[in-house]
Design a protein around this motif. Structure first.
Motif, PDB file in Angstrom:
ATOM      1  N   GLU A 148       0.851  -1.187   0.000  1.00  0.00           N
ATOM      2  CA  GLU A 148       0.000   0.000   0.000  1.00  0.00           C
ATOM      3  C   GLU A 148       0.887   1.237   0.000  1.00  0.00           C
ATOM      4  N   ILE A 149       0.327   2.384  -0.366  1.00  0.00           N
ATOM      5  CA  ILE A 149       1.062   3.651  -0.284  1.00  0.00           C
ATOM      6  C   ILE A 149       0.131   4.691   0.321  1.00  0.00           C
ATOM      7  N   PRO A 150       0.703   5.778   0.883  1.00  0.00           N
ATOM      8  CA  PRO A 150      -0.171   6.812   1.423  1.00  0.00           C
ATOM      9  C   PRO A 150      -1.022   7.416   0.301  1.00  0.00           C
ATOM     10  N   ARG A 151      -2.175   7.937   0.676  1.00  0.00           N
ATOM     11  CA  ARG A 151      -3.083   8.426  -0.349  1.00  0.00           C
ATOM     12  C   ARG A 151      -2.547   9.669  -1.051  1.00  0.00           C
ATOM     13  N   ASP A 152      -1.796  10.492  -0.314  1.00  0.00           N
ATOM     14  CA  ASP A 152      -1.426  11.795  -0.845  1.00  0.00           C
ATOM     15  C   ASP A 152      -0.726  11.815  -2.201  1.00  0.00           C
ATOM     16  N   PRO A 153       0.419  11.091  -2.350  1.00  0.00           N
ATOM     17  CA  PRO A 153       1.049  11.182  -3.660  1.00  0.00           C
ATOM     18  C   PRO A 153       0.381  10.289  -4.692  1.00  0.00           C
TER      19      PRO A 153
END
Lengths: 406, 111
Positions: A56-61
């Motif tokens: 998973e990755i943070p939503r921001d980028p």
């Protein structure tokens, strides 16, 4: 966001169907990375990832967060020059993302849950046909998600229905059995009932009522053919008909003949019957009791005295509710002080003796070993002799013990 | 995989006697089969007499007894003589005995 929760897909275990789709997408578009992503409130979670090690990755980028805000495909042919993405850390950083094409996963009621996206480290352009292919693959992903949702709903609904059925069957069952047995001076009476299937009303029943004459009681153990609602209505009719009949002068044989007539008359579905053992028990002040019993298609009750002698009681008569000319006979027996009488449905014979067993031998063995014990002890021992796990058939029994002289 | 406990029915007619041979288990699960192959045959036959061979029945419960009683009732209505063929210690014989309906049927001895 609530749609994402509804599909309950976040952090679900890896799923071959989605992995096949991302592998297929990577091959089809000749790209190193293909993802099925679900956009959460603060992160982008990868339901399936081909060619990428992060889960998973943070939503921001995340580009997917931008992609789900629109309805059609989201295409970035060269991220290093595209004003939407050139400052994005995924583009400028180690991943070196240059090409990104995503199609939102739009549910049938219009919510975008995430994306199906393909990613390359060099600039690319997709033809219109390729964009259509990507859209079709995204529809397959949505169909798979819908399928899982509906399968889970079906399981939930099924569990709920079963629960309701069990509750209903339990309530109905309770209404067909006495809430508690009346205390009868000079006797100890214990009843036990084991239902084979919890979501069905059993076909067995029992009842104990104080004789209106004031001396002793009437006891009934019966079995209606069939189970469920079909059986329940007949059980109710039989139990209350016998109670009503016993309000006047009665002997067990007379009462069964009248019950037979009532069932033949009352039954909306004529092709059913019940088997009943009906007994009138009158304790003697000197200890012991007199028992009069009549049987309708019913296994003979057993009497075991304090020294372990077992004896069958009553004479077999035909089932109740089928033959217009059915006749029943009263049999009188003396219950010595401390002796026990067992009335039981055929389900008990099968439960203790094995499927298809019509012999009362195994039950007699249990009784003999408990000679001189209380009715409660005998009932516990019979319960203990039942197989663990589900029974093939309902089993009901009633144990009566005549007190010693007080 | 075939179920050895399943109800199986075969029929033959000779000299005005319809012979129906039933094997396996007669209970609620077998009701459809029993109705289709036994009760409907009793209903439709031109025979003067029906022999219901139940010697190969390995299990019967109260629901099965109900089906046998329906068969007897149908035969009576159609004025066809129905006799049962069972050996004295078979499951059917024991159930008929316990249910107090043994004398409600006519019998012929199993071969």
């Amino acid at each position: 966001m609530s749609a994402v929760r509804r599909y309950d897909v976040l952090d679900s275990p890896p799923d071959g169907a989605f992995d096949r789709i991302t592998a297929l997408a990577a091959r089809l578009f000749d790209v190193p990375i293909a993802l099925v992503t679900i956009v959460d409130s603060d992160r982008i979670w990868f339901k399936s990832r081909h060619g990428l090690d992060v889960g998973e990755i943070p939503r921001d980028p995340g580009l997917c967060a931008s992609a789900i805000l629109q309805h059609g495909p989201y295409l970035v042919n060269d991220a290093t020059t595209d004003p939407r993405t050139l400052a994005n850390p995924l583009v400028a950083g180690d991943l070196g993302l240059q090409f990104y094409a995503a199609v939102p996963l739009t549910t049938h009621d219009g919510h975008n849950l995430g994306t199906l996206c393909v990613i390359d480290r060099q600039p690319r352009e997709l033809t219109d046909d390729e964009v259509t292919n990507l859209q079709d693959l995204a529809s397959v992903v949505v169909d798979e998600l819908e399928l899982r949702l509906s399968a889970r709903r079906t399981v939930e609904v099924e569990a709920e229905l079963r629960h309701v059925a069990e509750e209903l069957a339990g309530t109905l069952q309770d209404s067909l059995l006495p809430a508690q047995l009346p205390a009868v001076a000079g006797l100890e009476v214990v009843a036990r009932y084991h239902v084979a299937q919890r979501d069905q009303v059993g076909g067995d029943f029992y009842d104990v009522f104080a004789d209106p004459s004031g001396a002793g009681c009437g006891v009934v153990v019966g079995d209606v053919c069939g189970k469920g609602a079909f059986a329940a209505s007949l059980t109710g009719t039989a139990r209350w008909a016998l109670r009503t009949i016993a309000l006047g002068d009665w002997t067990p044989a007379e009462a069964l003949a009248r019950l037979n007539a009532v069932l033949l008359e009352e039954s909306a579905e004529p092709e059913r019957y019940c088997t009943v053992a009906l007994a009138a028990v009158r304790p003697r002040s000197s200890g012991g009791a007199e028992l009069v019993v009549a049987l309708a298609g019913y296994p003979q009750p057993l009497l075991v005295d304090a020294s372990g002698n077992v004896q069958r009681l009553g004479s077999p008569g035909p089932i109740c509710g089928w033959f217009t000319d059915a006749e029943y006979a009263d049999a009188v027996a003396e219950i010595p002080p401390g002796a026990v009488v067992l009335l039981f449905t055929d389900g008990l014979l099968e439960a203790i003796g094995g499927r298809g067993c019509f012999s009362d031998g195994p039950v007699q063995d249990v009784l003999r070993s408990l000679a001189g014990h209380t009715a409660g002890d005998v009932a516990d021992a019979l319960d203990g002799a039942l197989p663990t796990g589900d029974l093939q058939d309902d089993a009901a029994f009633l144990v009566i013990r005549a007190d010693e002289a007080s | 995989m075939s179920d050895i406990n399943a109800l199986a029915v075969s029929k033959g007619i000779s000299d005005g006697v319809l012979r129906i041979v039933v094997t396996g288990e007669i209970d609620a699960i077998a009701e459809k089969e029993f109705v289709a192959h036994v009760l409907d045959a009793i209903q439709a036959t031109d025979a003067e007499r029906i022999v219901l061979d139940l010697d190969g029945v390995t299990f019967i419960d109260s629901w099965g007894l109900r089906l046998l009683l329906k068969g007897r009732r149908q035969a009576d209505t159609r004025r066809v003589l129905l006799t049962l063929m069972i050996s004295p210690d078979s499951p059917v014989a024991r159930l008929l005995e316990v249910a107090g309906v043994r004398e409600m049927f006519a019998y012929e001895l199993a071969d």
